[in-house]
Design a protein around this motif. Structure first.
Motif, short mmCIF file in Angstrom:
data_model
loop_
_atom_site.label_atom_id
_atom_site.label_comp_id
_atom_site.label_asym_id
_atom_site.label_seq_id
_atom_site.Cartn_x
_atom_site.Cartn_y
_atom_site.Cartn_z
N THR A 77 77.46 64.16 59.18
CA THR A 77 78.73 64.21 58.44
C THR A 77 78.93 65.50 57.66
O THR A 77 79.98 65.68 57.04
N TYR A 112 72.40 60.70 58.79
CA TYR A 112 73.73 60.59 58.20
C TYR A 112 74.22 61.94 57.66
O TYR A 112 75.36 62.36 57.93
N LEU A 136 75.89 54.57 59.79
CA LEU A 136 75.83 53.40 58.92
C LEU A 136 75.58 52.13 59.73
O LEU A 136 74.86 51.23 59.26
N VAL A 137 76.15 52.05 60.93
CA VAL A 137 75.87 50.91 61.80
C VAL A 137 74.38 50.89 62.16
O VAL A 137 73.73 49.84 62.16
N GLY A 161 74.46 54.23 68.82
CA GLY A 161 74.79 54.92 67.58
C GLY A 161 74.03 56.23 67.43
O GLY A 161 74.60 57.25 67.03
N VAL A 167 85.03 59.51 57.96
CA VAL A 167 84.93 58.10 58.34
C VAL A 167 84.39 57.97 59.76
O VAL A 167 83.49 57.16 60.03
N LEU A 168 84.93 58.78 60.67
CA LEU A 168 84.52 58.70 62.07
C LEU A 168 83.02 58.95 62.23
O LEU A 168 82.33 58.21 62.93
N HIS A 169 82.53 59.98 61.55
CA HIS A 169 81.12 60.33 61.72
C HIS A 169 80.19 59.57 60.78
O HIS A 169 78.96 59.70 60.89
N SER A 170 80.77 58.78 59.87
CA SER A 170 79.95 57.94 58.99
C SER A 170 79.63 56.60 59.64
O SER A 170 78.57 56.02 59.39
N VAL A 171 80.57 56.08 60.44
CA VAL A 171 80.40 54.74 60.98
C VAL A 171 79.14 54.60 61.84
O VAL A 171 78.34 53.69 61.61
N PRO A 172 78.90 55.47 62.86
CA PRO A 172 77.70 55.28 63.69
C PRO A 172 76.38 55.29 62.91
O PRO A 172 75.56 54.38 63.09
#
Length: 235
Positions: free
Chosen positions: A110, A106, A130-131, A36, A123-128
């Protein structure tokens, strides 16, 4: 294992299986965190470079920003694993530093997506990130609880496991003298294990065999004894 509705204590083999699960969970969590953070690196570099010419000094310097934040975050997470294991609470600065590094990652990852107003890129750049955030919160507690499960399993297996004649017969020659008598006593093996143990070690039969050279049959009982001592010291 269940017998007549009553759950039996774990066998040494089952206890070792618990240890393998703990190792797998720990490795998978850390692999996810590292992947991530690696995913966010290019976006953070693009944010920091701010349109600088490729291979210029500002462009090259921008690559340092993400590793700088990520290394601090990883250091904090690793330290939290050790302190949590012994029930030591860290002060507000430590938790604040962890949250700040996660939030900084984050925002930088983003920013351009928000500025462009692209929902799918957000969404794409928020997921890593946030994981990474969720895994960072979970990995310490998971490792602590699984380590407790490992110690409990080995203690139970070692305390109830039979010291059968077949186990003794399978012990390698290094544990016996030419006359068939043991050259190294249980207490001597246990003393070796004590000297080799440190707070980062989870006591398992495999580790006992590695540091003492004892037999497989004896390693479970040694692991149970040392685990009981270590658990008592921690309390």
């Amino acid at each position: 294992m269940v017998n007549g509705g009553r759950r039996l204590p774990p066998t040494p083999a089952e206890a070792e299986a618990v240890e393998q699960v703990r190792k797998q969970v720990d490795r998978l969590c850390w692999t996810g965190i590292l992947l991530g953070l690696a995913f966010t690196m290019t976006n953070v570099q693009s944010f920091a470079a701010n349109g600088a010419v490729a291979w210029s000094l500002p462009w090259l310097a921008a690559w340092l920003l993400d590793p700088m934040v990520s290394l601090v975050l990883l250091a904090i997470l690793r330290a939290e694993q050790v302190t949590a294991r012994y029930g030591i609470r860290t002060r507000g600065w430590v938790r604040g530093a962890k949250w700040f590094t996660l939030a900084a990652t984050y925002v930088m990852n983003t920013w351009e997506a928000y500025a462009a107003g692209s929902a799918d890129m957000v969404v794409l750049h928020s997921v890593p990130p946030l994981v990474v955030f969720v895994a960072a919160e979970a990995v310490t507690d998971l490792r602590d609880k699984l380590s407790e499960a490992v110690r409990a399993a080995f203690t139970s297996a070692g305390a109830t496991g039979p010291d059968t004649d077949s186990e003794r017969a399978s012990e390698p020659a290094r544990d016996r003298s030419p006359e068939g008598k043991r050259r190294t006593s249980f207490d001597e093996y246990l003393s070796r294990a004590r000297e080799a143990w440190n707070p980062d070690v989870t006591v398992t039969p495999a580790w006992i065999r590695e540091v003492t050279g004892c037999s497989r049959g004896l390693s479970s009982r040694l692991a149970a004894s040392l685990s009981a001592e270590v658990s008592g010291d921690e309390q």
